[in-house]
Enzyme design. Structure first.
Site, PDB file in Angstrom:
ATOM      1  N   ASP A 198       0.921  -1.182   0.121  1.00 36.96           N
ATOM      2  CA  ASP A 198      -0.005  -0.194   0.147  1.00 36.96           C
ATOM      3  C   ASP A 198       0.895   1.070  -0.144  1.00 36.96           C
ATOM      4  O   ASP A 198       1.875   1.393   0.757  1.00 36.96           O
ATOM      5  CB  ASP A 198      -0.938  -0.040   1.121  1.00 36.96           C
ATOM      6  CG  ASP A 198      -1.928   0.897   1.102  1.00 36.96           C
ATOM      7  OD1 ASP A 198      -2.767   1.172   0.444  1.00 36.96           O
ATOM      8  OD2 ASP A 198      -1.904   1.849   2.267  1.00 36.96           O
ATOM      9  N   GLU A 205       1.503  -0.524  -5.207  1.00 34.96           N
ATOM     10  CA  GLU A 205       0.640   0.690  -5.548  1.00 34.96           C
ATOM     11  C   GLU A 205       1.402   1.922  -5.468  1.00 34.96           C
ATOM     12  O   GLU A 205       2.051   2.365  -4.620  1.00 34.96           O
ATOM     13  CB  GLU A 205      -0.298   0.871  -4.098  1.00 34.96           C
ATOM     14  CG  GLU A 205      -1.366   2.148  -4.530  1.00 34.96           C
ATOM     15  CD  GLU A 205      -2.270   2.196  -3.322  1.00 34.96           C
ATOM     16  OE1 GLU A 205      -3.451   2.508  -3.672  1.00 34.96           O
ATOM     17  OE2 GLU A 205      -1.669   2.199  -2.296  1.00 34.96           O
TER      18      GLU A 205
END
Length: 605
Positions: free
Chosen positions: A312, A347
């Site tokens: 993330d 990401e």
């Protein structure tokens, strides 16, 4: 491991370089016993007689209390071991956690001393680039599954239930990507609203499993991974190494903040850097922080057997403070014998300066491609051109440098956990996030969505027919594209969040998979798309040079037709006849099998 039991004694070690005293806290018979530890360089150590496997413990640290100088020592705070792998209870938000001098022993989870965890024999990942990743909210996925025993619903173990595996196999899922299963704490504003975090992107320590999701600890995770692997499905863990739930200066003192606050990035004036939007940012320029992250990754591979990881806000991992494509963490992972062959997915953006880094991660990493998402949405909405669609479907070579021996690094997706579901993308022009308690200010404002004539649910046959046609066409576009593809759980069967495009605080039917209400016809259609991709797709991982781009009338494309805004479709055919045709005017995608395999049978989406 911080706590290492042996037959005669258990050794505890924790890093706290600026502390003046550290205590190990044990809880025999429910009462806290504080044992002073001895300094060993930047660490503090203590050998306690006996094998303490299964015992609960924590730490307390003393020193200067000067938050403005990055010193948060408060001996009243029970601190969680940053290397903990299991906790005795979940985290719960409380103002006491951030109140100097207020004792938190009754609030903070205790780590559990682990007996020696068995190594999972090394094996290549099940997942390979080009396969289908299925993004799963572990709790929401099975909370309403009628075949899963009630006591097991919402847990990691439920993913190993035969009915769940059958659903994944129907879709030819190659790997499930589990949204965070590491213990998290609610954001401070949620309890007052009667809400709780349903996604898990607010961890406190990096490898301690969330007791509500994985009550059986590491053994439950390892058993589930093994069962899925036996079914041909790998497991990818979504990990949050960009911030922790200790939040900004108003957050609690729970672990790193009270032991080694240098793990967080600070500006020259001492203020916390917030490149995450969550109040703090982990500092990957610190070797100790990188070592903790590497220990976490090894732990999940060695002791659970996972295929790999999705990171993330991954640019944070390469900051120091600016992003560097040659950041040390990349070389550390590549050189590690447990990690070198694992699947790594970035990401590739955060909210800090220079935070958008799509295409700049290592050549053996995959990256979430939001350009694919947005350009495909805009094409089908009618405000983008066919040439850009073709570029995205062919592997986004304008972003990812092509290598003959390297699979396309793009992870293509129509929707993800943060944003509209596919069904809502076609049913709402605007977000409807009022239930989150922020006056509908949260969540993305621009989603490139269109409601097809009615905002929200409709019983108008024309509206529902258009939505169904667009869903099939967009799913066909996904399955026809070169690169890895990702499907968010429920998009294969029309799952809705009722227009909420930021449902992180909805641990209820908004995010729970409605198994009884599935659009089975759409689900069957997706299964057929997956079968075509598995058997006949000529360009899943590499886009070949020997195919032909055609108009929807089977005439070779020219520069003029590529640039003409009136061109509403395109087809691509490989030499063996396999390929696809995109027709926006008819809201249709047609998939062709290779002549030698399927006699030109076509799949109309």
């Amino acid at each position: 491991m911080t706590a290492v039991p042996g037959p005669d004694s258990t050794r505890f070690r924790v890093r706290a370089p600026r502390a003046t005293a550290v205590w190990l806290c044990l809880f025999p018979f429910g009462q806290e016993a504080r044992l002073p530890m001895a300094r060993d360089g930047d660490d503090w150590v203590l050998d306690v007689p006996g094998d303490l496997s299964g015992h609960a413990y924590g730490f307390r640290a003393d020193g200067t209390w000067a938050p403005e100088a990055g010193l948060w020592f408060d001996p009243a705070k029970l601190l969680v071991d940053p290397h903990a792998v299991e906790l005795d209870r979940p985290f719960h938000q409380d103002p006491t956690l951030a109140t100097y001098g207020a004792d938190t022993a009754t609030l903070v989870p205790r780590a559990i001393v682990q007996a020696g965890l068995p190594d999972i024999p090394p094996a290549p990942p099940v997942f390979a680039p080009g396969g289908l990743i299925y993004e799963v909210n572990v709790r929401g996925f099975t909370m309403a599954h009628p075949a899963v025993p009630v006591a097991q619903r919402g847990t990691v173990a439920a993913l190993a239930h035969p009915a769940v595996i059958a659903h994944l196999q129907k879709l030819r899922v190659v790997a499930v990507e589990l949204m965070p299963i590491v213990a998290w704490i609610d954001e401070r504003h949620l309890p007052a609203l009667g809400l709780s975090n349903a996604w898990g992107y607010n961890p406190v320590v990096p490898m301690a499993l969330e007791p509500r999701l994985c009550p059986g600890g590491v053994a439950e995770l390892a058993a589930t991974v093994a069962t899925l692997r036996a079914a041909g499905i790998g497991v990818i863990l979504d990990l949050v190494f960009n911030h922790t739930g200790e939040s900004d200066v108003h957050g609690g003192v729970l672990a790193l903040r009270g032991l080694d606050n240098a793990a967080y990035a600070h500006a020259a004036d001492g203020t916390l850097i917030n490149d995450t939007g969550c109040g703090n940012t982990l500092d990957f320029a610190q070797p100790a922080l990188r070592a903790l992250v590497l220990d976490t990754l090894r732990h999940f591979v060695r002791h659970a057997g996972v295929d790999g990881f999705r990171f993330d806000l991954a640019p944070v991992m390469a900051r120091g403070p600016g992003f560097a494509a040659d950041a040390p963490i990349f070389a550390d992972i590549a050189a590690d014998p447990w990690l070198a062959d694992r699947v790594m997915i970035a990401e590739p953006w955060d909210i800090g300066p220079g935070g958008y880094q799509l295409g700049r991660f290592p050549p053996d990493w995959l990256e979430w491609n939001d350009r694919w998402r947005d350009d495909v949405r805009r094409f089908w909405r009618g405000d983008s051109w066919v040439g850009l669609l073709a570029t995205r479907m062919a592997g986004s070579s304008d972003i990812f440098r092509s290598h003959a021996d390297t699979a396309c690094r793009s992870v293509n997706f129509l929707a993800a956990h943060d944003g509209f579901t596919l069904a809502d993308l076609l049913a709402y022009d605007h977000r409807h996030n009022h239930a989150n308690g922020e006056d509908n200010r949260d969540g993305h404002g621009e989603n490139f969505s269109w409601n097809n004539g009615c905002e929200g649910p409709s019983d108008d046959p024309a509206v529902t027919a258009r939505r169904a046609a667009f869903a099939r066409a967009m799913l066909g576009t996904l399955f026809a594209s070169t690169g890895t593809i990702m499907l968010t759980a429920g998009d294969e069967c029309g799952r809705t969040q009722y227009g909420n495009n930021n449902a992180y605080a909805q641990d209820n039917t908004v995010t729970w998979f409605d198994w009884a209400g599935r659009d089975v016809a759409l689900e069957d259609h997706v299964a057929a798309l997956a079968a075509w991709r598995g058997a006949d797709h000529p360009a899943r991982t590499h886009f070949p040079d020997d195919g032909t781009w055609l108009t929807i009338d089977s005439v070779p494309m020219t520069a003029a037709t590529w640039d003409d805004p009136a061109t509403t479709g395109v087809a691509w055919r490989a030499r063996d006849g396999a390929g696809y045709a995109i027709n926006r005017a008819q809201i249709a995608v047609t998939l062709f099998g290779a002549v030698k395999k399927s006699g030109w049978e076509a799949q109309r989406t």
